[in-house]
Design a protein around this motif. Structure first.
Motif, PDB file in Angstrom:
ATOM      1  N   GLU A 129       3.345  15.150  -6.332  1.00  0.00           N
ATOM      2  CA  GLU A 129       4.278  14.891  -7.430  1.00  0.00           C
ATOM      3  C   GLU A 129       5.075  13.618  -7.176  1.00  0.00           C
ATOM      4  O   GLU A 129       5.182  12.734  -8.038  1.00  0.00           O
ATOM      5  N   GLN A 130       5.627  13.518  -5.983  1.00  0.00           N
ATOM      6  CA  GLN A 130       6.403  12.319  -5.635  1.00  0.00           C
ATOM      7  C   GLN A 130       5.501  11.087  -5.583  1.00  0.00           C
ATOM      8  O   GLN A 130       5.870  10.005  -6.051  1.00  0.00           O
ATOM      9  N   GLY A 131       4.299  11.259  -5.015  1.00  0.00           N
ATOM     10  CA  GLY A 131       3.372  10.131  -4.913  1.00  0.00           C
ATOM     11  C   GLY A 131       2.995   9.575  -6.276  1.00  0.00           C
ATOM     12  O   GLY A 131       2.919   8.360  -6.464  1.00  0.00           O
TER      13      GLY A 131
ATOM     14  N   THR B 133      -4.447   0.643 -10.726  1.00  0.00           N
ATOM     15  CA  THR B 133      -4.248   0.458  -9.286  1.00  0.00           C
ATOM     16  C   THR B 133      -5.440   1.003  -8.495  1.00  0.00           C
ATOM     17  O   THR B 133      -5.844   2.153  -8.705  1.00  0.00           O
ATOM     18  N   PRO B 134      -6.033   0.219  -7.594  1.00  0.00           N
ATOM     19  CA  PRO B 134      -7.130   0.733  -6.769  1.00  0.00           C
ATOM     20  C   PRO B 134      -6.692   1.950  -5.956  1.00  0.00           C
ATOM     21  O   PRO B 134      -5.572   1.988  -5.427  1.00  0.00           O
ATOM     22  N   VAL B 135      -7.576   2.943  -5.864  1.00  0.00           N
ATOM     23  CA  VAL B 135      -7.272   4.185  -5.160  1.00  0.00           C
ATOM     24  C   VAL B 135      -8.403   4.524  -4.199  1.00  0.00           C
ATOM     25  O   VAL B 135      -9.575   4.534  -4.585  1.00  0.00           O
ATOM     26  N   MET B 136      -8.036   4.799  -2.950  1.00  0.00           N
ATOM     27  CA  MET B 136      -8.990   5.318  -1.983  1.00  0.00           C
ATOM     28  C   MET B 136      -8.622   6.772  -1.691  1.00  0.00           C
ATOM     29  O   MET B 136      -7.522   7.062  -1.237  1.00  0.00           O
ATOM     30  N   MET B 137      -9.557   7.683  -1.969  1.00  0.00           N
ATOM     31  CA  MET B 137      -9.332   9.103  -1.726  1.00  0.00           C
ATOM     32  C   MET B 137      -9.594   9.422  -0.256  1.00  0.00           C
ATOM     33  O   MET B 137     -10.570   8.949   0.332  1.00  0.00           O
TER      34      MET B 137
ATOM     35  N   ILE C 228       0.838  -1.202   0.000  1.00  0.00           N
ATOM     36  CA  ILE C 228       0.000   0.000   0.000  1.00  0.00           C
ATOM     37  C   ILE C 228       0.870   1.247   0.000  1.00  0.00           C
ATOM     38  O   ILE C 228       1.839   1.342   0.760  1.00  0.00           O
ATOM     39  N   LEU C 229       0.528   2.195  -0.860  1.00  0.00           N
ATOM     40  CA  LEU C 229       1.203   3.492  -0.908  1.00  0.00           C
ATOM     41  C   LEU C 229       0.319   4.532  -0.234  1.00  0.00           C
ATOM     42  O   LEU C 229      -0.848   4.701  -0.597  1.00  0.00           O
TER      43      LEU C 229
ATOM     44  N   GLN D  94       6.178   1.859  -9.469  1.00  0.00           N
ATOM     45  CA  GLN D  94       6.110   0.622  -8.698  1.00  0.00           C
ATOM     46  C   GLN D  94       4.719  -0.004  -8.803  1.00  0.00           C
ATOM     47  O   GLN D  94       3.758   0.666  -9.172  1.00  0.00           O
ATOM     48  N   ASN D  95       4.663  -1.274  -8.467  1.00  0.00           N
ATOM     49  CA  ASN D  95       3.382  -1.977  -8.473  1.00  0.00           C
ATOM     50  C   ASN D  95       2.799  -2.010  -7.064  1.00  0.00           C
ATOM     51  O   ASN D  95       3.306  -2.734  -6.196  1.00  0.00           O
ATOM     52  N   PHE D  96       1.773  -1.225  -6.841  1.00  0.00           N
ATOM     53  CA  PHE D  96       1.090  -1.196  -5.550  1.00  0.00           C
ATOM     54  C   PHE D  96      -0.275  -1.878  -5.687  1.00  0.00           C
ATOM     55  O   PHE D  96      -0.885  -1.881  -6.762  1.00  0.00           O
ATOM     56  N   ASP D  97      -0.738  -2.433  -4.579  1.00  0.00           N
ATOM     57  CA  ASP D  97      -2.053  -3.063  -4.563  1.00  0.00           C
ATOM     58  C   ASP D  97      -3.144  -2.054  -4.221  1.00  0.00           C
ATOM     59  O   ASP D  97      -4.319  -2.281  -4.514  1.00  0.00           O
ATOM     60  N   LEU D  98      -2.757  -0.931  -3.609  1.00  0.00           N
ATOM     61  CA  LEU D  98      -3.713   0.109  -3.236  1.00  0.00           C
ATOM     62  C   LEU D  98      -2.961   1.401  -2.962  1.00  0.00           C
ATOM     63  O   LEU D  98      -1.854   1.376  -2.423  1.00  0.00           O
ATOM     64  N   VAL D  99      -3.576   2.527  -3.349  1.00  0.00           N
ATOM     65  CA  VAL D  99      -3.032   3.842  -3.029  1.00  0.00           C
ATOM     66  C   VAL D  99      -4.041   4.574  -2.149  1.00  0.00           C
ATOM     67  O   VAL D  99      -5.197   4.730  -2.532  1.00  0.00           O
TER      68      VAL D  99
END
Length: 233
Positions: free
Chosen positions: A41-43, A79-83, A10-11, A50-55
């Protein structure tokens, strides 16, 4: 494949240092691999490289806001994203979903609720990852539920539920004495987005409460937390 290969990665993209570190510690304690970023920007670069399972993506970020990050990310990755945002406005939630967000959680949020939503997303995107103990039976103060048989008993007396009613009760039993919000229960139980004009969840809860009361369980063990959601004591 070793154990670390199967960990969900997770990121966290959040500019509040304290919250970012708090989330990292929470997720690592639950067995997740965690990377951190403190600006948009960095995120975005990390999410693309990279390969993340969730951001977990905050909306208000320096250098590039969350919506801008999400827009570019969706052009390149699924990639799944939760705001995550400090704003609870309906318009911002709709904007996030239109831009491709998988879920949306407003600050301040309950950490248990955050974990529930993360687990729900990962079950859909990576079902091979075990995100919670695979319990098939739960017992809470005389209330017993069997997930495999979809059966419920209160002090030995069988109580019959529809599949949705069972799923609602099971979800609450997994988190006793913790308030679960209506948006979370809509996503986990009804598998759709919450609408303030939709009374489906209230209807199902009323029937669950009535059936358990008829079996002898005190009605106040299933509590309505006004303006928030429901809780099983």
């Amino acid at each position: 494949m070793n154990e670390s290969d199967n960990k969900a990665h997770i990121l966290i993209v959040e500019d509040d240092d304290k919250l970012n570190d708090q989330l990292k510690q929470l997720l690592q304690a639950k067995g997740f691999e965690v990377s951190q970023s403190f600006d948009g920007e960095q995120g975005l670069l990390m999410a693309l490289r990279q390969n993340f399972d969730l951001v977990l993506l905050d909306v208000s970020l320096p250098r590039k806001n969350g919506y801008a990050v999400l827009k570019v990310l969706r052009q390149n990755r699924t990639t799944p994203v939760m705001m995550i945002t400090a704003h609870g406005a309906e318009e911002e939630r709709i904007t996030g979903f239109r831009n491709g967000a998988d879920d949306y959680l407003a600050k301040p949020f309950n950490l248990t609720e955050l974990l529930l939503r993360i687990e729900a997303i990962l079950r859909r995107s990576r079902p091979e990852i075990q995100t919670e103990p695979d319990h098939t039976k739960l017992l809470r103060s005389g209330l017993e539920a069997d997930k495999n048989k979809h059966q419920v008993f209160f002090h030995g007396k069988k109580v019959s539920f529809t599949p949705i009613q069972f799923k609602l009760l099971w979800t609450l039993m997994q988190h006793p004495s913790q308030t679960l919000s209506k948006p979370t229960l809509y996503r986990l139980v009804l598998e759709r987005e919450f609408s303030r004009y939709d009374r489906s969840l209230d209807m199902h809860m009323s029937r669950v409460r009535r059936k358990l009361a008829a079996a002898g369980m005190p009605p106040d063990r299933l509590q309505t937390v006004h303006g928030t959601g429901y809780m099983l004591l």
